[in-house]
Scaffold this motif. Structure first.
Motif, PDB file in Angstrom:
ATOM      1  N   GLY A 270       0.804  -1.217   0.000  1.00  0.00           N
ATOM      2  CA  GLY A 270       0.000   0.000   0.000  1.00  0.00           C
ATOM      3  C   GLY A 270       0.834   1.263   0.000  1.00  0.00           C
ATOM      4  O   GLY A 270       0.556   2.222  -0.735  1.00  0.00           O
ATOM      5  N   ALA A 271       1.881   1.280   0.828  1.00  0.00           N
ATOM      6  CA  ALA A 271       2.742   2.471   0.917  1.00  0.00           C
ATOM      7  C   ALA A 271       3.449   2.734  -0.409  1.00  0.00           C
ATOM      8  O   ALA A 271       3.641   3.893  -0.808  1.00  0.00           O
ATOM      9  CB  ALA A 271       3.755   2.301   2.042  1.00  0.00           C
ATOM     10  N   VAL A 272       3.843   1.667  -1.110  1.00  0.00           N
ATOM     11  CA  VAL A 272       4.491   1.826  -2.418  1.00  0.00           C
ATOM     12  C   VAL A 272       3.541   2.509  -3.396  1.00  0.00           C
ATOM     13  O   VAL A 272       3.932   3.430  -4.131  1.00  0.00           O
ATOM     14  CB  VAL A 272       4.923   0.447  -2.978  1.00  0.00           C
ATOM     15  CG1 VAL A 272       5.422   0.585  -4.420  1.00  0.00           C
ATOM     16  CG2 VAL A 272       6.004  -0.172  -2.104  1.00  0.00           C
ATOM     17  N   MET A 273       2.290   2.083  -3.404  1.00  0.00           N
ATOM     18  CA  MET A 273       1.302   2.650  -4.318  1.00  0.00           C
ATOM     19  C   MET A 273       1.105   4.144  -4.068  1.00  0.00           C
ATOM     20  O   MET A 273       1.066   4.947  -5.008  1.00  0.00           O
ATOM     21  CB  MET A 273      -0.026   1.901  -4.161  1.00  0.00           C
ATOM     22  CG  MET A 273       0.050   0.432  -4.544  1.00  0.00           C
ATOM     23  SD  MET A 273      -1.417  -0.494  -4.001  1.00  0.00           S
ATOM     24  CE  MET A 273      -1.012  -2.149  -4.585  1.00  0.00           C
ATOM     25  N   VAL A 274       1.004   4.517  -2.804  1.00  0.00           N
ATOM     26  CA  VAL A 274       0.803   5.928  -2.458  1.00  0.00           C
ATOM     27  C   VAL A 274       2.061   6.741  -2.739  1.00  0.00           C
ATOM     28  O   VAL A 274       1.985   7.853  -3.289  1.00  0.00           O
ATOM     29  CB  VAL A 274       0.379   6.062  -0.983  1.00  0.00           C
ATOM     30  CG1 VAL A 274       0.308   7.532  -0.574  1.00  0.00           C
ATOM     31  CG2 VAL A 274      -0.978   5.392  -0.756  1.00  0.00           C
TER      32      VAL A 274
ATOM     33  N   LEU B 184       2.691   0.979 -14.016  1.00  0.00           N
ATOM     34  CA  LEU B 184       3.861   0.190 -14.411  1.00  0.00           C
ATOM     35  C   LEU B 184       4.974   0.360 -13.389  1.00  0.00           C
ATOM     36  O   LEU B 184       5.611  -0.618 -12.972  1.00  0.00           O
ATOM     37  CB  LEU B 184       4.352   0.607 -15.804  1.00  0.00           C
ATOM     38  CG  LEU B 184       5.617  -0.102 -16.292  1.00  0.00           C
ATOM     39  CD1 LEU B 184       5.407  -1.612 -16.367  1.00  0.00           C
ATOM     40  CD2 LEU B 184       6.061   0.439 -17.656  1.00  0.00           C
ATOM     41  N   ASN B 185       5.227   1.593 -12.971  1.00  0.00           N
ATOM     42  CA  ASN B 185       6.266   1.829 -11.960  1.00  0.00           C
ATOM     43  C   ASN B 185       5.946   1.087 -10.669  1.00  0.00           C
ATOM     44  O   ASN B 185       6.840   0.517 -10.021  1.00  0.00           O
ATOM     45  CB  ASN B 185       6.400   3.325 -11.686  1.00  0.00           C
ATOM     46  CG  ASN B 185       7.081   4.075 -12.829  1.00  0.00           C
ATOM     47  OD1 ASN B 185       7.818   3.481 -13.610  1.00  0.00           O
ATOM     48  ND2 ASN B 185       6.825   5.365 -12.925  1.00  0.00           N
ATOM     49  N   ILE B 186       4.668   1.084 -10.298  1.00  0.00           N
ATOM     50  CA  ILE B 186       4.276   0.405  -9.062  1.00  0.00           C
ATOM     51  C   ILE B 186       4.471  -1.096  -9.178  1.00  0.00           C
ATOM     52  O   ILE B 186       5.051  -1.736  -8.287  1.00  0.00           O
ATOM     53  CB  ILE B 186       2.803   0.731  -8.718  1.00  0.00           C
ATOM     54  CG1 ILE B 186       2.677   2.192  -8.285  1.00  0.00           C
ATOM     55  CG2 ILE B 186       2.287  -0.201  -7.613  1.00  0.00           C
ATOM     56  CD1 ILE B 186       1.235   2.663  -8.146  1.00  0.00           C
ATOM     57  N   VAL B 187       4.004  -1.692 -10.268  1.00  0.00           N
ATOM     58  CA  VAL B 187       4.103  -3.145 -10.381  1.00  0.00           C
ATOM     59  C   VAL B 187       5.561  -3.586 -10.527  1.00  0.00           C
ATOM     60  O   VAL B 187       5.952  -4.635  -9.991  1.00  0.00           O
ATOM     61  CB  VAL B 187       3.239  -3.672 -11.556  1.00  0.00           C
ATOM     62  CG1 VAL B 187       3.897  -3.470 -12.905  1.00  0.00           C
ATOM     63  CG2 VAL B 187       2.907  -5.155 -11.350  1.00  0.00           C
ATOM     64  N   MET B 188       6.387  -2.791 -11.197  1.00  0.00           N
ATOM     65  CA  MET B 188       7.806  -3.145 -11.304  1.00  0.00           C
ATOM     66  C   MET B 188       8.494  -3.053  -9.941  1.00  0.00           C
ATOM     67  O   MET B 188       9.369  -3.859  -9.616  1.00  0.00           O
ATOM     68  CB  MET B 188       8.489  -2.239 -12.314  1.00  0.00           C
ATOM     69  CG  MET B 188       8.009  -2.405 -13.749  1.00  0.00           C
ATOM     70  SD  MET B 188       8.453  -3.991 -14.492  1.00  0.00           S
ATOM     71  CE  MET B 188      10.140  -3.642 -15.013  1.00  0.00           C
ATOM     72  N   LYS B 189       8.097  -2.081  -9.130  1.00  0.00           N
ATOM     73  CA  LYS B 189       8.666  -1.958  -7.789  1.00  0.00           C
ATOM     74  C   LYS B 189       8.255  -3.138  -6.921  1.00  0.00           C
ATOM     75  O   LYS B 189       9.079  -3.696  -6.171  1.00  0.00           O
ATOM     76  CB  LYS B 189       8.206  -0.643  -7.152  1.00  0.00           C
ATOM     77  CG  LYS B 189       8.672  -0.437  -5.713  1.00  0.00           C
ATOM     78  CD  LYS B 189      10.177  -0.238  -5.619  1.00  0.00           C
ATOM     79  CE  LYS B 189      10.580   0.140  -4.199  1.00  0.00           C
ATOM     80  NZ  LYS B 189      12.065   0.297  -4.080  1.00  0.00           N
TER      81      LYS B 189
ATOM     82  N   VAL C  30     -12.511  11.640   5.934  1.00  0.00           N
ATOM     83  CA  VAL C  30     -11.691  10.502   6.376  1.00  0.00           C
ATOM     84  C   VAL C  30     -10.220  10.872   6.499  1.00  0.00           C
ATOM     85  O   VAL C  30      -9.545  10.493   7.468  1.00  0.00           O
ATOM     86  CB  VAL C  30     -11.860   9.308   5.412  1.00  0.00           C
ATOM     87  CG1 VAL C  30     -10.933   8.160   5.804  1.00  0.00           C
ATOM     88  CG2 VAL C  30     -13.305   8.834   5.390  1.00  0.00           C
ATOM     89  N   LEU C  31      -9.699  11.629   5.538  1.00  0.00           N
ATOM     90  CA  LEU C  31      -8.253  11.872   5.471  1.00  0.00           C
ATOM     91  C   LEU C  31      -7.845  13.260   5.962  1.00  0.00           C
ATOM     92  O   LEU C  31      -6.726  13.436   6.449  1.00  0.00           O
ATOM     93  CB  LEU C  31      -7.768  11.682   4.026  1.00  0.00           C
ATOM     94  CG  LEU C  31      -8.032  10.301   3.412  1.00  0.00           C
ATOM     95  CD1 LEU C  31      -7.598  10.279   1.949  1.00  0.00           C
ATOM     96  CD2 LEU C  31      -7.324   9.199   4.195  1.00  0.00           C
ATOM     97  N   ASN C  32      -8.710  14.245   5.765  1.00  0.00           N
ATOM     98  CA  ASN C  32      -8.423  15.609   6.202  1.00  0.00           C
ATOM     99  C   ASN C  32      -7.060  16.101   5.702  1.00  0.00           C
ATOM    100  O   ASN C  32      -6.278  16.704   6.435  1.00  0.00           O
ATOM    101  CB  ASN C  32      -8.477  15.706   7.738  1.00  0.00           C
ATOM    102  CG  ASN C  32      -8.535  17.142   8.224  1.00  0.00           C
ATOM    103  OD1 ASN C  32      -9.007  18.032   7.505  1.00  0.00           O
ATOM    104  ND2 ASN C  32      -8.038  17.376   9.425  1.00  0.00           N
ATOM    105  N   GLY C  33      -6.767  15.786   4.432  1.00  0.00           N
ATOM    106  CA  GLY C  33      -5.553  16.306   3.811  1.00  0.00           C
ATOM    107  C   GLY C  33      -4.331  15.420   3.916  1.00  0.00           C
ATOM    108  O   GLY C  33      -3.327  15.663   3.222  1.00  0.00           O
ATOM    109  N   ARG C  34      -4.347  14.396   4.745  1.00  0.00           N
ATOM    110  CA  ARG C  34      -3.175  13.516   4.839  1.00  0.00           C
ATOM    111  C   ARG C  34      -3.255  12.423   3.777  1.00  0.00           C
ATOM    112  O   ARG C  34      -4.308  12.163   3.205  1.00  0.00           O
ATOM    113  CB  ARG C  34      -3.062  12.905   6.234  1.00  0.00           C
ATOM    114  CG  ARG C  34      -4.224  12.016   6.601  1.00  0.00           C
ATOM    115  CD  ARG C  34      -4.034  11.369   7.970  1.00  0.00           C
ATOM    116  NE  ARG C  34      -5.241  10.639   8.364  1.00  0.00           N
ATOM    117  CZ  ARG C  34      -5.555   9.438   7.932  1.00  0.00           C
ATOM    118  NH1 ARG C  34      -4.754   8.807   7.069  1.00  0.00           N
ATOM    119  NH2 ARG C  34      -6.663   8.832   8.334  1.00  0.00           N
ATOM    120  N   THR C  35      -2.128  11.775   3.525  1.00  0.00           N
ATOM    121  CA  THR C  35      -2.098  10.725   2.512  1.00  0.00           C
ATOM    122  C   THR C  35      -2.792   9.462   3.040  1.00  0.00           C
ATOM    123  O   THR C  35      -2.710   9.153   4.231  1.00  0.00           O
ATOM    124  CB  THR C  35      -0.657  10.359   2.113  1.00  0.00           C
ATOM    125  OG1 THR C  35       0.074  10.001   3.294  1.00  0.00           O
ATOM    126  CG2 THR C  35       0.026  11.533   1.438  1.00  0.00           C
TER     127      THR C  35
END
Length: 471
Positions: free
Chosen positions: A112-116, A143-148, A316-321
């Motif tokens: 999840g962290a990689v995707m974000v 593509l960058n995400i799946v390669m990582k 839910v997020l109030n501006g955070r990732t």
């Protein structure tokens, strides 16, 4: 006693192929509207059946021995080898068993962290008023995400270009062999023999790419082969580097290298690793990118949905990732993605070939018949969805998916061969959407034509041009 398919109403044979090649999605939609639950079709002497009864669809998708992947997908072995998407029988069962643990939910959550993070890196290149092709942007990002996640490294531009080029050429080749762009047939659509000739040429092109025939008229085939060679060069180099280093790692490649067959203790060969990695790159990058592209188009055309999405993200997020811990609270975001996959499923149809004579719905199905279950058709069926053409994420409130008959909504397929990366793709789409929608609204460039390109996946043929607007 089983009835003969010939007793069922169906489109006229001399018009069906012409109409299908001109507009496959429209053709299948018309078949459902005008004919029955089983629609027999004859193309170039081969028998196809479009299924629209969810019970029939479920029956076909659950029996992987009686109904195997049809020819249209098997020809992709040039690109995907004998990976999970194309393999069959005991070999598929072994590979699925070996691969399943790497898609355990806890493993998936770790990405999840990689995707974000990669989404935020992309956003650093975006600014107010910038014009982008959002399909290109989503393709590059996923593509960058799946390669990582596969190789646990930031891929070089050269490596990324080799992979994306191979996938693009595969889509182009697959589409061109279906369109039958032959001048003789184009000038005389009523000439049945001309269409048959085109079909024979298309089959010949398929055999050529598989190495089963002489290569002629080979520009598409040559580009396809060259693209696969570059893909092989990239993937095998990464596998070799991992072998030499002696460190298998905790990424998807490392986990694939570590899994052992409980029966004989064997591990995957380099060829098997290459085939599974190529399959993961296609399935894990292409489908999510297309889904998100259609999401942005739909949001741009339905600002009231965008407002509700923004409201949920602020609450839910109030501006955070976002993180994976936020996913249960992002219910409306999930519904937006689910509804986009209903209207624009990543794959528009699933085909299976009968391995022996059988029966479906009281009708005799001869061996080698190709059975088609169309997500495009079923997801827009007014029998199951109110205002089926409308983009309405609210329809998924109160567990609609669980209340629908099985075989109605199946964007990831169904049965034992349901997409192994389903959880990965769903999480990725929601996290990317939440990360971007907090910062930007994507406004469609006016007067552009967004054309559907149904191929291996459902792409926007000429992309989707948008202007970025800060929220």
């Amino acid at each position: 006693m089983s009835q003969n398919l010939a007793t069922l109403p169906s489109p006229k044979a001399n018009q069906a192929l012409t109409e299908y090649n001109r507009d496959p999605l429209g053709f299948m939609t018309r078949c459902v509207r005008e004919f029955g639950e089983i629609v027999p079709l004859r193309f170039e002497g081969e028998l196809f059946c479009l299924l629209t009864n969810p019970d029939h669809i479920t029956e076909v998708l659950k029996d992987r021995s009686l109904f195997i992947k049809a020819k249209d997908l098997r020809i992709l072995r040039g690109l995907l080898g004998n990976g999970l998407l194309t393999s069959e029988g005991d070999f598929w069962q072994r590979q699925r068993r070996l691969t399943q643990p790497i898609f355990h939910q806890q493993r998936i959550n770790s990405y999840g962290a990689v995707m974000v993070d990669y989404t935020q890196q992309m956003l650093q290149t975006w600014y107010e008023g910038k014009v982008v092709d959002v399909h290109d942007e989503m393709m590059r990002l996923t593509l960058n995400i799946v390669m990582k996640t596969i190789f646990d490294q930031d891929v070089t531009d050269r490596e990324a270009s080799h992979v994306s080029h191979a996938l693009d050429e595969a889509m182009h080749w697959y589409t061109s062999r279906e369109i039958y762009e032959d001048s003789e047939a184009s000038t005389n659509s009523n000439n049945i023999q001309a269409w048959i000739n085109c079909g024979m040429k298309a089959v010949a092109r398929s055999l050529q790419v598989l190495g089963l025939g002489d290569v002629s008229n080979g520009d598409d085939n040559r580009r396809y082969r060259e693209a696969i060679a570059l893909l092989d060069e990239t993937v095998y180099a990464m596998i070799a580097h991992r072998r030499v280093s002696g460190s298998e790692g905790d990424d998807l490649l490392g986990m694939l290298m570590q899994v052992q067959d409980t029966d004989d203790g064997s591990r995957m060969s380099d060829q098997q690793l290459r085939d599974e990695v190529a399959t993961l790159m296609l399935a894990g990058h292409e489908t999510t990118a297309n889904t998100l592209s259609w999401v942005w188009m739909l949001l741009a055309n339905h600002p009231q949905v965008g407002e509700k999405l923004t409201e949920e993200l602020k609450t839910v997020l109030n501006g955070r990732t976002p993180t994976i811990a936020d996913l249960p609270q992002l219910s409306y975001t999930h519904r937006v993605v689910k509804e986009a996959m209903r209207l624009y499923p990543p794959v528009t149809d699933i085909s299976r070939e009968a391995t022996q004579d059988c029966e479906i719905g009281g009708y005799s199905i001869p061996k080698s018949t190709t059975l088609i279950a169309s997500q495009w058709v079923m997801h827009r069926n007014p029998r199951y969805f109110t205002e089926p053409e409308a983009f309405n994420p609210e329809r998924w409130t109160d567990d609609l998916e669980k209340r629908l008959p099985r075989g109605v909504y199946f964007p990831f397929g169904d049965g034992p061969r349901i997409c192994i990366g389903k959880s990965f793709a769903q999480m990725e789409a929601v996290l990317i959407l939440a990360t971007i929608a907090q910062t930007f609204e994507l406004v469609l460039i006016p007067d552009q034509t967004i054309e559907l390109q149904p191929s291996i996946t459902l792409r926007p043929k000429h992309g989707i041009q948008v202007v970025l607007k800060k929220t």
